[in-house]
Motif scaffolding. Sequence first.
Motif, mmCIF file in Angstrom:
data_model
loop_
_atom_site.group_PDB
_atom_site.id
_atom_site.type_symbol
_atom_site.label_atom_id
_atom_site.label_comp_id
_atom_site.label_asym_id
_atom_site.label_seq_id
_atom_site.Cartn_x
_atom_site.Cartn_y
_atom_site.Cartn_z
ATOM 1 N N SER A 128 0.818 -1.200 0.000
ATOM 2 C CA SER A 128 0.000 0.000 0.000
ATOM 3 C C SER A 128 0.860 1.260 0.000
ATOM 4 O O SER A 128 1.999 1.254 0.464
ATOM 5 N N LEU A 129 0.310 2.335 -0.506
ATOM 6 C CA LEU A 129 0.960 3.640 -0.446
ATOM 7 C C LEU A 129 0.813 4.270 0.937
ATOM 8 O O LEU A 129 1.571 5.152 1.299
ATOM 9 N N LEU A 130 -0.192 3.845 1.683
ATOM 10 C CA LEU A 130 -0.516 4.463 2.961
ATOM 11 C C LEU A 130 -0.046 3.613 4.129
ATOM 12 O O LEU A 130 -0.087 2.385 4.077
ATOM 13 N N THR A 131 0.368 4.282 5.192
ATOM 14 C CA THR A 131 0.706 3.572 6.423
ATOM 15 C C THR A 131 -0.589 3.213 7.147
ATOM 16 O O THR A 131 -1.671 3.727 6.815
ATOM 17 N N GLN A 132 -0.477 2.380 8.149
ATOM 18 C CA GLN A 132 -1.670 1.988 8.906
ATOM 19 C C GLN A 132 -2.281 3.191 9.614
ATOM 20 O O GLN A 132 -3.495 3.324 9.692
ATOM 21 N N ALA A 133 -1.452 4.096 10.115
ATOM 22 C CA ALA A 133 -1.957 5.295 10.787
ATOM 23 C C ALA A 133 -2.738 6.175 9.813
ATOM 24 O O ALA A 133 -3.792 6.730 10.165
ATOM 25 N N GLU A 134 -2.238 6.289 8.583
ATOM 26 C CA GLU A 134 -2.948 7.082 7.573
ATOM 27 C C GLU A 134 -4.266 6.426 7.186
ATOM 28 O O GLU A 134 -5.263 7.118 6.965
ATOM 29 N N LYS A 135 -4.275 5.109 7.122
ATOM 30 C CA LYS A 135 -5.523 4.397 6.817
ATOM 31 C C LYS A 135 -6.546 4.621 7.929
ATOM 32 O O LYS A 135 -7.717 4.902 7.650
ATOM 33 N N ASP A 136 -6.096 4.503 9.181
ATOM 34 C CA ASP A 136 -6.998 4.717 10.316
ATOM 35 C C ASP A 136 -7.541 6.139 10.326
ATOM 36 O O ASP A 136 -8.725 6.365 10.586
#
Length: 111
Positions: free
Chosen positions: A9-17
């Motif tokens: 993914s391009l996004l980190t887990q924090a960004e997804k949350d």
Amino acid sequence: MAQETEGQSLLTQAEKDQAVKAARNNDLRRLIAILFIIYGVIVTIVGIVAPNMNGADTNGIDINLWTGIVMLVVGILFELWCRFKPLSAEDIIASAEESARKAQVQHESNK
């Protein structure tokens, strides 16, 4: 943003949350619920304070009171709908990742 590698993914887990939280907080159903509840409270108060304001026009029905109550019920139903059937996290994340991909492509094309 994290760099994209093959299959990641391009996004980190924090960004997804954060994207999921922001999308759910700004859900259109919640905004509609808030407006209906605010206007419902105002119209209900007017119906209680001045019950015969338009009595001749409405054949004696306290239209402000009844309209305010209906608006409150509709607003509560929208809020319940939003709480019990929230936006899908997978859909939100997919949309956020697609936006990140588009932004990355645009950024690379501007170099």
